[in-house]
Write an enzyme that holds these catalytic residues in place. Sequence first.
Site, short mmCIF file in Angstrom:
data_model
loop_
_atom_site.label_atom_id
_atom_site.label_comp_id
_atom_site.label_asym_id
_atom_site.label_seq_id
_atom_site.Cartn_x
_atom_site.Cartn_y
_atom_site.Cartn_z
N HIS A 127 0.82 -1.22 0.00
CA HIS A 127 0.00 0.00 0.00
C HIS A 127 0.85 1.27 0.00
CE1 HIS A 127 -3.85 -2.15 1.68
NE2 HIS A 127 -3.62 -2.40 0.40
N CYS A 157 11.57 17.07 -12.84
CA CYS A 157 10.80 17.60 -13.97
C CYS A 157 9.87 18.75 -13.58
CB CYS A 157 9.99 16.48 -14.64
SG CYS A 157 8.57 15.98 -13.66
N PRO A 221 -4.84 -10.37 18.36
CA PRO A 221 -5.60 -10.55 19.61
C PRO A 221 -7.10 -10.74 19.37
CG PRO A 221 -4.73 -8.28 19.44
CD PRO A 221 -4.20 -9.05 18.27
N ALA A 238 1.33 -8.82 18.30
CA ALA A 238 2.53 -9.11 17.51
C ALA A 238 3.78 -9.09 18.40
CB ALA A 238 2.66 -8.07 16.40
P1 OAD Z 1 -7.02 -2.55 10.56
O1 OAD Z 1 -7.07 -1.38 11.46
O2 OAD Z 1 -8.19 -2.79 9.68
O3 OAD Z 1 -6.80 -3.88 11.43
C1 OAD Z 1 -5.84 -3.93 12.42
C2 OAD Z 1 -5.83 -5.33 13.02
O4 OAD Z 1 -4.79 -5.36 13.97
C3 OAD Z 1 -7.12 -5.72 13.75
O5 OAD Z 1 -7.50 -7.02 13.32
C4 OAD Z 1 -6.70 -5.76 15.22
O6 OAD Z 1 -7.37 -6.77 15.95
C5 OAD Z 1 -5.23 -6.07 15.10
N1 OAD Z 1 -4.40 -5.62 16.22
C6 OAD Z 1 -4.59 -4.57 17.06
N2 OAD Z 1 -3.56 -4.45 17.92
C7 OAD Z 1 -2.70 -5.46 17.63
C8 OAD Z 1 -1.45 -5.87 18.15
N3 OAD Z 1 -0.87 -5.21 19.14
N4 OAD Z 1 -0.84 -6.95 17.59
C9 OAD Z 1 -1.43 -7.63 16.56
N5 OAD Z 1 -2.61 -7.27 16.04
C10 OAD Z 1 -3.24 -6.21 16.55
O7 OAD Z 1 -5.65 -2.42 9.73
P2 OAD Z 1 -5.23 -3.18 8.40
O8 OAD Z 1 -5.85 -4.53 8.33
O9 OAD Z 1 -3.76 -3.07 8.29
O10 OAD Z 1 -5.13 0.86 3.44
O11 OAD Z 1 -5.89 -2.26 7.31
C11 OAD Z 1 -5.69 -2.57 5.95
C12 OAD Z 1 -5.71 -1.31 5.12
O12 OAD Z 1 -6.86 -0.55 5.44
C13 OAD Z 1 -4.56 -0.36 5.41
O13 OAD Z 1 -3.37 -0.71 4.76
C14 OAD Z 1 -5.09 0.92 4.89
C15 OAD Z 1 -6.48 0.85 5.49
O14 OAD Z 1 -7.46 1.62 4.90
C16 OAD Z 1 -4.93 1.97 2.71
O15 OAD Z 1 -4.74 3.06 3.21
C17 OAD Z 1 -4.99 1.72 1.24
#
Ligand code: OAD
Length: 266
Positions: A127, A157, A221, A238
């Site tokens: 991303h 440019c 979690p 993590a």
């Molecule tokens: P999310 O905010 O959707 O999900 C975060 C995940 O991390 C959740 O499932 C939580 O349960 C988990 N979580 C929280 N704390 C944690 C910890 N300490 N250790 C492990 N896991 C934990 O974030 P993403 O799935 O990364 O895209 O979101 C995907 C995409 O949505 C991002 O890359 C971004 C966003 O819109 C763009 O901007 C294109």
Amino acid sequence: MTSDVPHPSPGLSESTLERLAAARHIAVLTGAGMSADSGLPTYRSGPGALWSIAVANEVASACAWREQPLKVWAWYMGMREKVNGSHPNAGHLALARLAESVQVTILTQNVDDLHERACSDRVRHLHGQVRTVVCVHCRQHAPPHADAASLMNCPRCGQRMRPDMVLFNEQLNPEHWAFAQQTVRQSDALLVVGTSAQVFPVASLPVLARRKRKLLVEINPNPTQVTSIADECLRTTAAVGLPWLVDTLLERARAAPAASASRSKP
Ligand code: OAD
């Protein structure tokens, strides 16, 4: 570690650990939860979740960039500042250690550079990333200036530079996407860490791993879209789950040559 963080015990089953220990190539898909223990907010979980304080369509979409580029730029600069003030956590460091004994490829949705700062060398940002900005015309990359209030022109440019991130309603870089799919196909296992797996096409990578009969392990979690198709889940963060898993695998890797040497003695 706070006391309300679930400990990975009893961890993963013996058969899952054996398959991970025997793997030659482990792919890791990371999301915002990977960096949560570094103090960076996730997008959808917890009180500071980014999409609870801002509307994605207004700050991080292709349409917003066309109509209000300064707003997108300011959002990006704010994110960059948070990233610059953060440090890799024990989970990032554990993944870098894992690469000492097995090929590890990290496919990350995160725009931070914490995997790189933890010294992981095979990292692909699906991303985008906040380290540089990119020219809309000639694709030149450059470090951004630190001024959220003004846009930046390309040093080569003169055209406008934009955040080097995939905005909503934009395609992923096709080369990165092909690499991600190929990585999953070629790996023996996929670890899915800290993502809610709600954003496509990246969310289809665990499904691909399942279809190709790879070992699929989730570290999170909370339950997610991946949970029902995963072989096993570690219900922890993590920064707790990865060090435990990596220590366990490295211990087995150290013990394995000793065990086979003593078996081959007359
Ligand atoms: P999310 O905010 O959707 O999900 C975060 C995940 O991390 C959740 O499932 C939580 O349960 C988990 N979580 C929280 N704390 C944690 C910890 N300490 N250790 C492990 N896991 C934990 O974030 P993403 O799935 O990364 O895209 O979101 C995907 C995409 O949505 C991002 O890359 C971004 C966003 O819109 C763009 O901007 C294109």
